[in-house]
Design a protein around this motif. Structure first.
Motif, PDB file in Angstrom:
ATOM      1  N   CYS A  86      -6.116 -10.061  -0.885  1.00  0.00           N
ATOM      2  CA  CYS A  86      -5.369 -11.238   0.181  1.00  0.00           C
ATOM      3  C   CYS A  86      -5.511 -10.596   1.054  1.00  0.00           C
ATOM      4  O   CYS A  86      -3.990 -10.160   1.718  1.00  0.00           O
ATOM      5  CB  CYS A  86      -4.795 -12.167  -0.094  1.00  0.00           C
ATOM      6  N   LEU A  87      -6.926 -11.303   2.592  1.00  0.00           N
ATOM      7  CA  LEU A  87      -7.044 -10.450   3.082  1.00  0.00           C
ATOM      8  C   LEU A  87      -6.510 -11.019   4.614  1.00  0.00           C
ATOM      9  O   LEU A  87      -6.003 -12.771   5.145  1.00  0.00           O
ATOM     10  CB  LEU A  87      -7.591 -10.383   4.252  1.00  0.00           C
ATOM     11  N   GLU A  88      -4.562 -10.685   5.440  1.00  0.00           N
ATOM     12  CA  GLU A  88      -3.916 -11.660   5.991  1.00  0.00           C
ATOM     13  C   GLU A  88      -4.191 -10.907   7.624  1.00  0.00           C
ATOM     14  O   GLU A  88      -4.327 -11.451   7.701  1.00  0.00           O
ATOM     15  CB  GLU A  88      -2.190 -11.301   5.779  1.00  0.00           C
ATOM     16  N   ASN A  89      -4.765  -9.455   7.673  1.00  0.00           N
ATOM     17  CA  ASN A  89      -5.025  -9.292   8.525  1.00  0.00           C
ATOM     18  C   ASN A  89      -6.414  -8.111   8.157  1.00  0.00           C
ATOM     19  O   ASN A  89      -6.357  -7.098   7.234  1.00  0.00           O
ATOM     20  CB  ASN A  89      -4.146  -8.356   9.987  1.00  0.00           C
ATOM     21  N   GLY A  90      -7.716  -8.171   8.848  1.00  0.00           N
ATOM     22  CA  GLY A  90      -8.671  -7.209   8.569  1.00  0.00           C
ATOM     23  C   GLY A  90      -8.393  -5.910   9.372  1.00  0.00           C
ATOM     24  O   GLY A  90      -8.951  -4.993   8.232  1.00  0.00           O
ATOM     25  N   ARG A  91      -6.845  -5.290   9.483  1.00  0.00           N
ATOM     26  CA  ARG A  91      -7.095  -4.514   9.738  1.00  0.00           C
ATOM     27  C   ARG A  91      -6.414  -3.736   7.762  1.00  0.00           C
ATOM     28  O   ARG A  91      -6.215  -2.846   8.097  1.00  0.00           O
ATOM     29  CB  ARG A  91      -5.723  -3.853  10.538  1.00  0.00           C
ATOM     30  N   GLN A  92      -6.400  -4.482   7.200  1.00  0.00           N
ATOM     31  CA  GLN A  92      -5.433  -4.251   5.613  1.00  0.00           C
ATOM     32  C   GLN A  92      -7.102  -3.609   5.501  1.00  0.00           C
ATOM     33  O   GLN A  92      -6.420  -2.725   4.161  1.00  0.00           O
ATOM     34  CB  GLN A  92      -5.132  -5.522   4.511  1.00  0.00           C
ATOM     35  N   LEU A  93      -8.089  -3.507   5.918  1.00  0.00           N
ATOM     36  CA  LEU A  93      -9.132  -2.725   5.200  1.00  0.00           C
ATOM     37  C   LEU A  93      -9.240  -1.080   5.385  1.00  0.00           C
ATOM     38  O   LEU A  93     -10.288  -0.653   5.163  1.00  0.00           O
ATOM     39  CB  LEU A  93     -10.846  -3.569   5.780  1.00  0.00           C
ATOM     40  N   ILE A  94      -8.314  -1.197   6.734  1.00  0.00           N
ATOM     41  CA  ILE A  94      -8.784   0.368   6.930  1.00  0.00           C
ATOM     42  C   ILE A  94      -8.213   1.148   5.723  1.00  0.00           C
ATOM     43  O   ILE A  94      -8.148   2.166   5.644  1.00  0.00           O
ATOM     44  CB  ILE A  94      -7.848   0.493   7.780  1.00  0.00           C
ATOM     45  N   GLN A  95      -6.492   1.116   4.759  1.00  0.00           N
ATOM     46  CA  GLN A  95      -6.089   1.822   4.271  1.00  0.00           C
ATOM     47  C   GLN A  95      -6.513   1.414   2.651  1.00  0.00           C
ATOM     48  O   GLN A  95      -5.248   1.202   2.108  1.00  0.00           O
ATOM     49  CB  GLN A  95      -4.856   1.640   4.522  1.00  0.00           C
ATOM     50  N   LEU A  96      -7.089   0.411   1.830  1.00  0.00           N
ATOM     51  CA  LEU A  96      -7.648   0.248   0.978  1.00  0.00           C
ATOM     52  C   LEU A  96      -7.033   1.441  -0.326  1.00  0.00           C
ATOM     53  O   LEU A  96      -6.522   1.209  -0.926  1.00  0.00           O
ATOM     54  CB  LEU A  96      -9.062   0.259   0.804  1.00  0.00           C
ATOM     55  N   LYS A  97      -6.598   2.711  -0.019  1.00  0.00           N
ATOM     56  CA  LYS A  97      -6.121   3.681  -0.661  1.00  0.00           C
ATOM     57  C   LYS A  97      -4.499   3.926  -0.775  1.00  0.00           C
ATOM     58  O   LYS A  97      -4.165   4.403  -1.321  1.00  0.00           O
ATOM     59  CB  LYS A  97      -7.039   4.922  -1.298  1.00  0.00           C
ATOM     60  N   HIS A  98      -4.499   3.893   0.382  1.00  0.00           N
ATOM     61  CA  HIS A  98      -2.819   3.742   0.752  1.00  0.00           C
ATOM     62  C   HIS A  98      -2.660   2.208   1.445  1.00  0.00           C
ATOM     63  O   HIS A  98      -1.848   2.253   1.953  1.00  0.00           O
ATOM     64  CB  HIS A  98      -3.021   4.672   2.098  1.00  0.00           C
TER      65      HIS A  98
END
Length: 107
Positions: free
Chosen positions: A27-39
């Motif tokens: 659930c993407l609230e902000n595209g910046r979440q995609l930076i740390q997919l493994k953290h």
């Protein structure tokens, strides 16, 4: 990193590239979440290596938990290509995924 802020919010499907690639949803609230997919959810320091109109590269360090370098290329605000590599829990990871908006988040 304004390009990440322009991505559509909602449910996204992340599909590993290659034969038999795993699929998971976020659930993407902000595209910046995609930076740390493994953290996910960790407070990490970051350095923006590249910031273009349709791509961004970020290097981040999660003190004592690992690090990563992520490149995200936007095709549209509903479709991105993600490449990330680094260390998580003492082990290396390499990630190549396509992210696609598929709907609204379910509560």
């Amino acid at each position: 990193m304004g390009m990440l802020d322009e991505l559509d919010h909602g449910a996204w499907e992340l599909r590993e590239r290659g034969a038999g690639g795993a699929v998971h949803r976020v659930c993407l609230e902000n595209g910046r979440q995609l930076i740390q997919l493994k953290h996910p959810g960790l407070s990490c320091s970051s350095v923006v290596v590249e910031d273009e109109a349709n791509s961004v590269t970020v290097q981040y360090t999660c003190r004592g938990r690992g690090y990563g370098r992520t490149h995200i290329r936007r095709e549209t605000n509903r479709l991105v290509q993600i490449e990330s590599q680094g260390i998580v829990n003492g082990l290396p990871f390499l990630l190549a995924e396509e992210g696609r908006k598929v709907g609204s988040c379910r509560n």
